[in-house]
Design a protein around this motif. Structure first.
Motif, PDB file in Angstrom:
ATOM      1  N   GLU A 184      49.310  11.063  12.814  1.00 55.17           N
ATOM      2  CA  GLU A 184      48.175  10.889  11.911  1.00 55.17           C
ATOM      3  C   GLU A 184      47.474   9.533  12.077  1.00 55.17           C
ATOM      4  N   PRO A 185      48.224   8.410  12.003  1.00 56.65           N
ATOM      5  CA  PRO A 185      47.541   7.133  12.217  1.00 56.65           C
ATOM      6  C   PRO A 185      46.907   7.031  13.592  1.00 56.65           C
ATOM      7  N   ALA A 186      47.529   7.657  14.586  1.00 60.88           N
ATOM      8  CA  ALA A 186      46.961   7.582  15.934  1.00 60.88           C
ATOM      9  C   ALA A 186      45.600   8.254  15.977  1.00 60.88           C
ATOM     10  N   VAL A 187      45.484   9.420  15.315  1.00 70.29           N
ATOM     11  CA  VAL A 187      44.202  10.126  15.321  1.00 70.29           C
ATOM     12  C   VAL A 187      43.162   9.301  14.586  1.00 70.29           C
ATOM     13  N   VAL A 188      43.550   8.757  13.424  1.00 66.81           N
ATOM     14  CA  VAL A 188      42.591   7.944  12.657  1.00 66.81           C
ATOM     15  C   VAL A 188      42.144   6.744  13.478  1.00 66.81           C
ATOM     16  N   MET A 189      43.117   6.122  14.148  1.00 70.11           N
ATOM     17  CA  MET A 189      42.795   4.962  14.981  1.00 70.11           C
ATOM     18  C   MET A 189      41.843   5.366  16.110  1.00 70.11           C
ATOM     19  N   ALA A 190      42.117   6.515  16.730  1.00 70.85           N
ATOM     20  CA  ALA A 190      41.277   6.970  17.837  1.00 70.85           C
ATOM     21  C   ALA A 190      39.844   7.165  17.351  1.00 70.85           C
ATOM     22  N   ILE A 191      39.688   7.809  16.169  1.00 71.44           N
ATOM     23  CA  ILE A 191      38.343   8.051  15.655  1.00 71.44           C
ATOM     24  C   ILE A 191      37.661   6.719  15.322  1.00 71.44           C
ATOM     25  N   SER A 192      38.400   5.814  14.678  1.00 70.73           N
ATOM     26  CA  SER A 192      37.798   4.533  14.302  1.00 70.73           C
ATOM     27  C   SER A 192      37.291   3.792  15.524  1.00 70.73           C
ATOM     28  N   VAL A 193      38.139   3.721  16.553  1.00 68.04           N
ATOM     29  CA  VAL A 193      37.737   2.982  17.747  1.00 68.04           C
ATOM     30  C   VAL A 193      36.532   3.650  18.393  1.00 68.04           C
ATOM     31  N   THR A 194      36.531   5.000  18.430  1.00 68.98           N
ATOM     32  CA  THR A 194      35.401   5.698  19.033  1.00 68.98           C
ATOM     33  C   THR A 194      34.114   5.367  18.297  1.00 68.98           C
ATOM     34  N   VAL A 195      34.181   5.382  16.956  1.00 67.91           N
ATOM     35  CA  VAL A 195      32.974   5.070  16.181  1.00 67.91           C
ATOM     36  C   VAL A 195      32.510   3.653  16.468  1.00 67.91           C
ATOM     37  N   VAL A 196      33.447   2.708  16.408  1.00 67.38           N
ATOM     38  CA  VAL A 196      33.058   1.307  16.604  1.00 67.38           C
ATOM     39  C   VAL A 196      32.477   1.108  17.989  1.00 67.38           C
ATOM     40  N   ILE A 197      33.137   1.647  18.990  1.00 65.00           N
ATOM     41  CA  ILE A 197      32.682   1.396  20.364  1.00 65.00           C
ATOM     42  C   ILE A 197      31.334   2.066  20.623  1.00 65.00           C
ATOM     43  N   ALA A 198      31.148   3.286  20.092  1.00 66.19           N
ATOM     44  CA  ALA A 198      29.887   3.986  20.337  1.00 66.19           C
ATOM     45  C   ALA A 198      28.741   3.265  19.648  1.00 66.19           C
ATOM     46  N   VAL A 199      28.908   2.928  18.360  1.00 69.12           N
ATOM     47  CA  VAL A 199      27.808   2.309  17.621  1.00 69.12           C
ATOM     48  C   VAL A 199      27.513   0.911  18.155  1.00 69.12           C
ATOM     49  N   SER A 200      28.595   0.134  18.466  1.00 70.26           N
ATOM     50  CA  SER A 200      28.312  -1.220  18.945  1.00 70.26           C
ATOM     51  C   SER A 200      27.660  -1.169  20.320  1.00 70.26           C
ATOM     52  N   ASN A 201      28.048  -0.212  21.152  1.00 69.92           N
ATOM     53  CA  ASN A 201      27.369  -0.045  22.442  1.00 69.92           C
ATOM     54  C   ASN A 201      25.882   0.221  22.224  1.00 69.92           C
ATOM     55  N   LEU A 202      25.599   1.095  21.262  1.00 73.29           N
ATOM     56  CA  LEU A 202      24.207   1.459  20.991  1.00 73.29           C
ATOM     57  C   LEU A 202      23.426   0.240  20.501  1.00 73.29           C
ATOM     58  N   VAL A 203      24.013  -0.481  19.530  1.00 75.19           N
ATOM     59  CA  VAL A 203      23.302  -1.622  18.933  1.00 75.19           C
ATOM     60  C   VAL A 203      23.054  -2.697  19.977  1.00 75.19           C
ATOM     61  N   ILE A 204      24.100  -3.032  20.734  1.00 73.10           N
ATOM     62  CA  ILE A 204      23.941  -4.093  21.735  1.00 73.10           C
ATOM     63  C   ILE A 204      22.943  -3.684  22.802  1.00 73.10           C
ATOM     64  N   SER A 205      22.952  -2.412  23.142  1.00 73.86           N
ATOM     65  CA  SER A 205      22.009  -1.950  24.148  1.00 73.86           C
ATOM     66  C   SER A 205      20.574  -2.070  23.643  1.00 73.86           C
ATOM     67  N   LEU A 206      20.374  -1.808  22.359  1.00 76.45           N
ATOM     68  CA  LEU A 206      19.032  -1.952  21.782  1.00 76.45           C
ATOM     69  C   LEU A 206      18.611  -3.417  21.785  1.00 76.45           C
ATOM     70  N   LEU A 207      19.582  -4.302  21.542  1.00 79.78           N
ATOM     71  CA  LEU A 207      19.264  -5.729  21.444  1.00 79.78           C
ATOM     72  C   LEU A 207      19.285  -6.428  22.792  1.00 79.78           C
ATOM     73  N   ARG A 208      19.645  -5.701  23.851  1.00 80.30           N
ATOM     74  CA  ARG A 208      20.063  -6.398  25.077  1.00 80.30           C
ATOM     75  C   ARG A 208      18.987  -7.316  25.646  1.00 80.30           C
ATOM     76  N   ASN A 209      17.712  -6.978  25.426  1.00 76.33           N
ATOM     77  CA  ASN A 209      16.674  -7.812  26.011  1.00 76.33           C
ATOM     78  C   ASN A 209      16.337  -9.029  25.158  1.00 76.33           C
ATOM     79  N   THR A 210      16.820  -9.044  23.923  1.00 75.41           N
ATOM     80  CA  THR A 210      16.496 -10.174  23.058  1.00 75.41           C
ATOM     81  C   THR A 210      17.667 -11.135  22.893  1.00 75.41           C
TER      82      THR A 210
END
Lengths: 218, 385
Positions: free
Chosen positions: A48-74
């Motif tokens: 159970e904790p492993a699944v929750v951890m997997a989902i949390s990391v996926t969310v963080v990595i996906a959203v932060s990738n998106l945000v940084i990519s949007l900001l990358r030129n600034t």
């Protein structure tokens, strides 16, 4: 309008599919790049904790990738790491609060390791290596792909550790009672961290003997 | 003999490449070289081929284990009937022990050799001889009442994770037999520690505490609870793992190993020296009852003697340089006594000490070799100038 924007590529072109699916097998963050091992050892005693951890990391990595990519030129290159850390930290705090609100028990089990997602090398690695140089959509796919690649390994390890170490899956007893009457005993070593390391090793072994091209030549 | 040789020569072509059983080549090769010394000659470089090849070496170690094994079998029976307060003949004691010990030996060999043969077939290399010894060592360091499936699981773990992933015999970092025991110790602690497991089918009223656990519990009580005399422990009529109890039988084995030149006397002596020095230091410190136990007791309690003679001297996992052997052995002795006395949670310090030093052995060798090179360089310089 530059030329490349005129001829748009489809959302799931071959290249984008590779971004999404590559990390699951041939470019896996844990078994090939050997990143993020520490949390793989720490949170995989139970499924159970492993699944929750997997989902949390996926969310963080996906959203932060998106945000940084949007900001990358600034982002000024000199302070890019700090900016990346701010984004990751903000997301991790959001995830932490969310877990505390909705799955409090699991959040207690994960304890400090949710906070430590900030230092997970996979996330910083993807931001530096991919999101800083690519457009938002491929970055999002890359983030999701790496998150899933990380999560799959976590779930495989947790499955075996919980099954052999506690005789349960998701907290439900699956090893029949008559086996215990015959003298079967749960394997205490599976609960200890070294066995997670050995399980990772076995997964790497199996993966490389299935894909011969992954074996390094020296 | 002649007839056997002829028969093997007759069936040999079938096992060559392209023959009917070509895929079983390495299995055939293993049996042929087991029965007869191979007649291979080398072509390049200078090699001396000796009758005492790997298989013959390993068999001598197994022979050296026989005194400890026979004594262990008898002791299993002796301890059982002592706990049930029955008086039986020597033969009955031996027979009871045999029924307990033989299945463990069979399981250890079948599982271990099965895995070795499978790996050899799949990887198409020769079958390594190493398991001949490991397969005998594993039963000797198990408690007599151990469930057989646990022996099978830990043997499989030791052979696959401890040995085959590193490339088989000769490549392993850790002693396979001790890997099996360490796995058992951490995976199923209830079956390999405490006072209940060291006597097979123990009567409930009888205390089955080993000298080590008595010594450990005397820390809390403040009185020396050791009920066994030095003589009992030296002869080995105490509860414990099957083969480890009798220092006398182990000394016999050590004699065979040293005379045939297979076991390193240097390592054995330095382990003993390390144990004595650490035991002496703790005697001087004397902060609790365990520390006050006479230092020569440490040499005969638990697995110290067995580990010294048969585990620490394993040529694959020990250091190779002469000076390295001294350091390696001495530190094993020191750590074994240190872990025993200062951490009663791990009563068998010998196992952990040897595994720890196995990991450090390549490092010790490296620095010894480097130091040697440096010293010779220094010697060369004044001659130049």
């Amino acid at each position: 309008m530059s030329a490349e924007n005129l001829e748009r590529e489809p959302l799931f072109s071959a290249k984008n599919k590779k971004l999404l699916l590559g990390p699951i097998n041939k470019d896996n963050p844990i078994t090939i790049q050997v990143l993020g091992i520490c949390s793989a050892l720490a949170v995989t005693v139970k499924l159970e904790p492993a699944v929750v951890m997997a989902i949390s990391v996926t969310v963080v990595i996906a959203v932060s990738n998106l945000v940084i990519s949007l900001l990358r030129n600034t982002i000024p290159p000199r302070i890019r790491i700090i900016v990346q850390l701010v984004v990751i930290a903000a997301l991790v705090i959001l995830v932490d609060q969310f877990l505390k609100a909705y799955v409090y028990d699991v959040s207690k089990q994960l304890s400090v390791f949710v906070g430590l997602i900030i230092t997970n090398c996979i996330i910083m690695g993807r931001l530096e290596a991919f999101a800083m140089a690519n457009k938002p959509w491929p970055s999002l796919l890359d983030g999701i792909g790496n998150g899933i690649g990380y999560g799959i390994i976590l779930i495989i390890i947790a499955f075996f550790r919980e099954l052999l170490g506690s005789g349960t899956i998701w907290g439900i007893h699956v090893i029949p009672k008559f086996l215990y009457d015959f003298g079967y005993v749960n394997n205490g070593m599976m609960i200890l961290p070294p066995m997670a390391l050995i399980t990772v090793g076995i997964i790497i072994w199996v993966q490389r003997s299935r894909n011969r091209e992954l074996i390094e030549k020296n | 003999m002649k007839a056997l040789r002829k028969y093997i020569d007759k069936i040999k072509p079938q096992f060559q490449h392209g023959g009917r059983f070509g895929m079983l080549h390495s299995t055939f090769d293993a049996f042929e070289t087991f029965l007869f010394v191979p007649n291979k000659t080398t072509y390049a470089g200078s090699h001396i081929r000796d009758y005492v090849d790997m298989k013959r070496t390993m068999i001598i170690v197994v022979i050296a284990l026989v005194p400890a094994l026979l004594f262990g079998i008898w002791n299993v029976g002796f301890q059982h009937f002592r706990s049930t307060l029955e008086t039986v003949t020597l033969w009955d004691q031996f027979f009871f022990g045999l029924i307990k010990v033989l299945p463990i030996i069979v399981v250890s060999y079948v599982v271990g050799l099965g895995i070795e043969f499978t790996f050899a077939q799949v990887r198409k290399h020769e079958i390594n001889e190493g398991f001949l010894v490991s397969g005998m060592l594993i039963p000797l360091i198990m408690p007599p009442g151990i469930p057989l499936w646990m022996v099978a699981v830990s043997t499989a773990f030791a052979v696959i994770i401890g040995k085959e992933v590193f490339g088989g015999t000769g490549m392993n970092l850790l002693n396979p037999a001790l890997t099996a025991r360490a796995f058992l110790f951490f995976a199923y602690p209830a079956h390999i520690s405490g006072d209940r497991v060291w006597i097979a089918e123990k009567a409930d009223a009888f205390s089955g505490a080993t000298p080590l656990s008595q010594a450990a519990s005397s820390i809390d009580s403040g009185v020396n609870e050791l009920t066994y005399s030095f003589q009992d422990m030296f002869l080995g009529i105490i509860p414990g793992s099957i083969g480890e109890t009798s220092a006398l039988a182990i000394l016999l084995g050590a004699f065979i190993l040293v005379v045939t030149g297979i076991g390193s006397l240097r390592i054995m002596l330095s382990v003993v020296a390390g144990g004595v020095v650490m035991g002496g230091l703790l005697n001087l410190w004397g902060a609790n009852t365990y520390m006050e136990i006479p230092l020569h007791y440490h040499l005969v309690m638990g697995g110290f003697a067995f580990g010294t003679v048969f585990m620490a001297t394993d040529p694959v996992t020990a250091t190779q340089t002469n000076r390295g052997k001294l350091i390696y052995g001495f530190l094993i002795g020191v750590f074994a006594v240190l872990i025993r006395v200062l951490n009663p949670a791990y009563p068998e310090g010998m196992m952990l000490a040897i595994l720890l030093m196995n990991v450090f052995a390549p490092l010790i060798d490296h620095y010894v070799v480097e130091g040697n090179i440096k010293r010779r360089f220094r010697r060369m310089k004044p001659a130049k100038a």
